[in-house]
Motif scaffolding. Sequence first.
Motif, mmCIF file in Angstrom:
data_model
loop_
_atom_site.group_PDB
_atom_site.id
_atom_site.type_symbol
_atom_site.label_atom_id
_atom_site.label_comp_id
_atom_site.label_asym_id
_atom_site.label_seq_id
_atom_site.Cartn_x
_atom_site.Cartn_y
_atom_site.Cartn_z
ATOM 1 N N ILE A 24 1.132 -1.271 -0.176
ATOM 2 C CA ILE A 24 0.377 -0.318 0.106
ATOM 3 C C ILE A 24 0.646 1.468 0.093
ATOM 4 O O ILE A 24 0.269 2.075 -0.788
ATOM 5 C CB ILE A 24 -1.187 0.087 1.113
ATOM 6 C CG1 ILE A 24 -1.963 -1.186 0.729
ATOM 7 C CG2 ILE A 24 -1.646 1.261 1.308
ATOM 8 C CD1 ILE A 24 -2.880 -1.160 2.228
ATOM 9 N N SER A 83 -2.445 10.635 -0.376
ATOM 10 C CA SER A 83 -2.783 10.509 0.478
ATOM 11 C C SER A 83 -2.911 8.724 0.828
ATOM 12 O O SER A 83 -3.275 8.721 2.134
ATOM 13 C CB SER A 83 -4.074 11.424 0.376
ATOM 14 O OG SER A 83 -5.354 11.056 -0.301
ATOM 15 N N LEU A 84 -3.194 7.501 0.146
ATOM 16 C CA LEU A 84 -3.820 6.727 0.249
ATOM 17 C C LEU A 84 -1.934 6.779 0.652
ATOM 18 O O LEU A 84 -2.669 5.005 1.401
ATOM 19 C CB LEU A 84 -3.726 6.007 -1.019
ATOM 20 C CG LEU A 84 -5.030 6.329 -1.660
ATOM 21 C CD1 LEU A 84 -5.475 5.911 -3.414
ATOM 22 C CD2 LEU A 84 -6.358 5.940 -0.616
ATOM 23 N N VAL A 125 -0.317 6.989 3.211
ATOM 24 C CA VAL A 125 0.543 7.140 4.078
ATOM 25 C C VAL A 125 -0.984 5.628 5.224
ATOM 26 O O VAL A 125 -0.529 5.681 6.313
ATOM 27 C CB VAL A 125 -0.019 7.990 4.742
ATOM 28 C CG1 VAL A 125 -1.204 8.892 5.265
ATOM 29 C CG2 VAL A 125 0.629 8.708 6.047
ATOM 30 N N PHE A 126 -1.856 5.543 4.588
ATOM 31 C CA PHE A 126 -2.571 3.970 5.164
ATOM 32 C C PHE A 126 -1.604 3.028 5.359
ATOM 33 O O PHE A 126 -1.398 2.171 6.644
ATOM 34 C CB PHE A 126 -3.891 3.477 4.129
ATOM 35 C CG PHE A 126 -4.303 4.576 4.799
ATOM 36 C CD1 PHE A 126 -5.299 4.342 5.448
ATOM 37 C CD2 PHE A 126 -4.827 5.486 3.161
ATOM 38 C CE1 PHE A 126 -6.972 4.882 5.690
ATOM 39 C CE2 PHE A 126 -6.366 6.171 3.509
ATOM 40 C CZ PHE A 126 -6.923 5.948 4.393
ATOM 41 N N ILE A 133 0.857 3.523 8.343
ATOM 42 C CA ILE A 133 -0.209 3.636 9.774
ATOM 43 C C ILE A 133 -0.272 2.209 9.951
ATOM 44 O O ILE A 133 -0.700 1.338 11.150
ATOM 45 C CB ILE A 133 -1.053 4.520 10.230
ATOM 46 C CG1 ILE A 133 -2.202 4.250 11.534
ATOM 47 C CG2 ILE A 133 -2.432 4.125 8.872
ATOM 48 C CD1 ILE A 133 -3.033 5.987 11.489
ATOM 49 N N LEU A 134 -0.832 1.215 9.306
ATOM 50 C CA LEU A 134 -1.637 -0.752 8.760
ATOM 51 C C LEU A 134 -0.606 -1.142 9.648
ATOM 52 O O LEU A 134 -0.358 -1.866 10.108
ATOM 53 C CB LEU A 134 -1.557 -0.261 7.482
ATOM 54 C CG LEU A 134 -3.823 -0.430 6.862
ATOM 55 C CD1 LEU A 134 -4.268 -0.342 6.092
ATOM 56 C CD2 LEU A 134 -4.246 -0.362 7.951
ATOM 57 N N TRP A 163 0.917 -0.358 12.545
ATOM 58 C CA TRP A 163 -0.480 -1.014 13.482
ATOM 59 C C TRP A 163 -0.193 -2.968 13.997
ATOM 60 O O TRP A 163 -0.667 -3.486 15.078
ATOM 61 C CB TRP A 163 -1.977 -1.322 13.005
ATOM 62 C CG TRP A 163 -2.879 -1.196 14.014
ATOM 63 C CD1 TRP A 163 -3.464 -0.949 15.029
ATOM 64 C CD2 TRP A 163 -3.661 -2.186 13.407
ATOM 65 N NE1 TRP A 163 -4.731 -1.836 15.294
ATOM 66 C CE2 TRP A 163 -4.740 -2.256 14.630
ATOM 67 C CE3 TRP A 163 -3.805 -2.970 12.707
ATOM 68 C CZ2 TRP A 163 -5.976 -3.702 15.058
ATOM 69 C CZ3 TRP A 163 -5.017 -4.696 12.346
ATOM 70 C CH2 TRP A 163 -5.557 -4.586 13.274
ATOM 71 N N LEU A 185 1.423 6.313 14.587
ATOM 72 C CA LEU A 185 0.388 7.560 14.734
ATOM 73 C C LEU A 185 0.867 8.644 14.531
ATOM 74 O O LEU A 185 0.293 9.815 13.845
ATOM 75 C CB LEU A 185 0.367 6.988 16.359
ATOM 76 C CG LEU A 185 -1.185 6.209 16.555
ATOM 77 C CD1 LEU A 185 -0.874 6.016 18.525
ATOM 78 C CD2 LEU A 185 -2.390 6.415 15.720
ATOM 79 N N ALA A 209 0.547 9.770 10.741
ATOM 80 C CA ALA A 209 -0.559 10.237 10.260
ATOM 81 C C ALA A 209 -0.946 11.258 10.896
ATOM 82 O O ALA A 209 -1.031 12.084 10.166
ATOM 83 C CB ALA A 209 -2.392 8.711 11.230
ATOM 84 N N MET A 227 1.188 13.754 8.582
ATOM 85 C CA MET A 227 0.292 14.049 7.128
ATOM 86 C C MET A 227 -1.171 14.501 7.496
ATOM 87 O O MET A 227 -0.779 15.563 6.640
ATOM 88 C CB MET A 227 0.026 12.325 6.537
ATOM 89 C CG MET A 227 -0.732 12.791 5.457
ATOM 90 S SD MET A 227 -1.722 11.603 4.928
ATOM 91 C CE MET A 227 -3.619 11.931 5.740
ATOM 92 N N PHE A 239 8.304 16.640 18.882
ATOM 93 C CA PHE A 239 6.536 16.335 17.975
ATOM 94 C C PHE A 239 5.831 18.054 18.082
ATOM 95 O O PHE A 239 4.929 17.713 17.454
ATOM 96 C CB PHE A 239 5.851 15.513 18.370
ATOM 97 C CG PHE A 239 4.673 14.489 17.480
ATOM 98 C CD1 PHE A 239 5.214 14.210 16.908
ATOM 99 C CD2 PHE A 239 3.641 15.072 17.883
ATOM 100 C CE1 PHE A 239 3.801 14.228 15.642
ATOM 101 C CE2 PHE A 239 2.725 14.733 16.462
ATOM 102 C CZ PHE A 239 3.176 14.012 16.177
ATOM 103 N N ASP A 240 5.801 18.551 19.494
ATOM 104 C CA ASP A 240 4.973 19.439 19.416
ATOM 105 C C ASP A 240 5.200 20.923 18.975
ATOM 106 O O ASP A 240 5.013 21.452 18.756
ATOM 107 C CB ASP A 240 4.583 20.091 20.934
ATOM 108 C CG ASP A 240 6.410 20.220 22.052
ATOM 109 O OD1 ASP A 240 7.311 19.810 21.602
ATOM 110 O OD2 ASP A 240 6.179 21.570 22.488
#
Lengths: 349, 190
Positions: free
Chosen positions: A87, A131-132, A134-135, A138-139, A142, A154, A157, A160, A318-319
């Motif tokens: 993906i 934008s596809l 990045v799935f 994240i998949l 996970w 995370l 995501a 992005m 990150f902040d």
Amino acid sequence: MPEPILQLLLIPLIKIVVLLVVVLLIVAYLTYAERKILGYMQVRLGPNRVGPKGWLQPVADGLKLLVKEDLVPGGAEKLVFIIAPAIVMVPALVMFAVIPFGEPFKVAGMTVTPYLADINIALLFILGVSSLGVFGIILGGWSSNNKFSLMGGLRSAAQMVSYEIPMGFAIVSAVLMAGTLSMVGIVEAQRAAHIWFFIPGVLGFGIYWVCGVAETNRNPFDLPEAEAELVAGFHTEYSGMKFALFYLAEYANMMIVSAMAVVMFCGGWLPPFPNLLAGLWALPVLAWIPGVVWFLAKMSFFLFCYIWFRGTFPRYRFDQLMNVGWKWLFPLSLANVMLVALGVLLLKG
Amino acid sequence: MDFLVSNFAEILFYILAGLAVLGSVGVITLKNPVHAALSLLGTFFIVAVLFVLQHAEFLAAVQVMVYAGGIMVLFLFVIMLVSVRDLKTQAAFLSPLVPVAVIGAILVGALIASAVLLGVFASGSGSAEALQMVDGEVLGNTEAVGMVLYTKYLVPFEVVSVVLLVAMIGAIVFGRKDRFIEEPEGEVGL
């Protein structure tokens, strides 16, 4: 062979094969270039054992990853774990279909276009397909069933979602100047305007480039794979060819972001600085160099910048990343769109 | 062969429509919520391809962009609420079957009835060309959508944007931890 089959099937098929081979070759040697350039920046030699000056290093790396044992962790969600790298990789390659590498030329009476498709929504197509991708990240994070991977996914995501918005608005500013969403049309508009769009649209160009670096998870925005905190981030549990797919997709995405910067803001395949060198347009030397060479040269410059940043900048927290994205880039990009729209309205009427 | 070439678009449409139906059935029948969300993503993607077949390229691109972002958020919810280890013990959400089936049947009936009434099944000419003619001018797909949206349907468009704004403000109000105490500066997120 009947004409339509030749036109509709054979020529695009040849183009697809050539494009894929060239892109994957550039990606492979980009990893070599990165290690070599970083080496020189850090006063060492970089890879220099495999082949003369280490030229065969990417081949050796590829072979090693191909024959390496391919592990799937016991607690992983197997199906998702296996398709996640695909993906990520497929959208990265699909986006090259609309990148115009040069202008149409004639060979043996046939007009050859050095791009696969000139569609009237090319920019939207790239935004949608990217934008596809990045799935997969994240998949993959996970499904590994590993807290470091999950955190990496995370973060990716969140990153992005945050940086896609200012990036979209920066692209809108280029579209406003060009008046078209077609990549070929944008380059032609720059030829007609006798100016590269990064000169009137310097703010949009800057925002685009920062967001582009963030979207590809590269230094200084490489928090999804921050070694010091997350081992290797979303691909901690991946090995062998699956890891290689994540790795190659990252470099392919870098190429896409660079190519988009070239097309939208740096005149695509046009020779440099038409406004300054107006009298030199007709110089035989400049006219003789094919557009593809200019395009690749400009793209290489942006790819070099990527590597340069990696050798120069420390990683953000990150902040800080979220603050820069939402409190600076987002309002700036909105203001930029209004400014550019006003300018276009005043100049073009 | 000739039949294939002349009816290529139609054959493609039926294959894709079948896949879309399969995908949406998968969304409600798959037990693993991540698989269901993936199935939803696939369905939306196929619907985008159907838009391309109807020469609505702009809608197709927007469909992928908007829904990819939306499903991303859905994914985040699933991932934060369910861990991989717990998946095998999760029961399917199918307990109130009868009312769901009744509502579903009513909706499908309404869909088919409206399709028949509006004559979708009649072999009329495509509406894609009609859309691209705005004020007697032939426009590109994106321009045509923009022209119609910002002239003919301007008021509904603006009303929808206000509704979305209200939803956004509501989310921000609910999302704040404490409405009266300022959060300290420089807190580390995620």
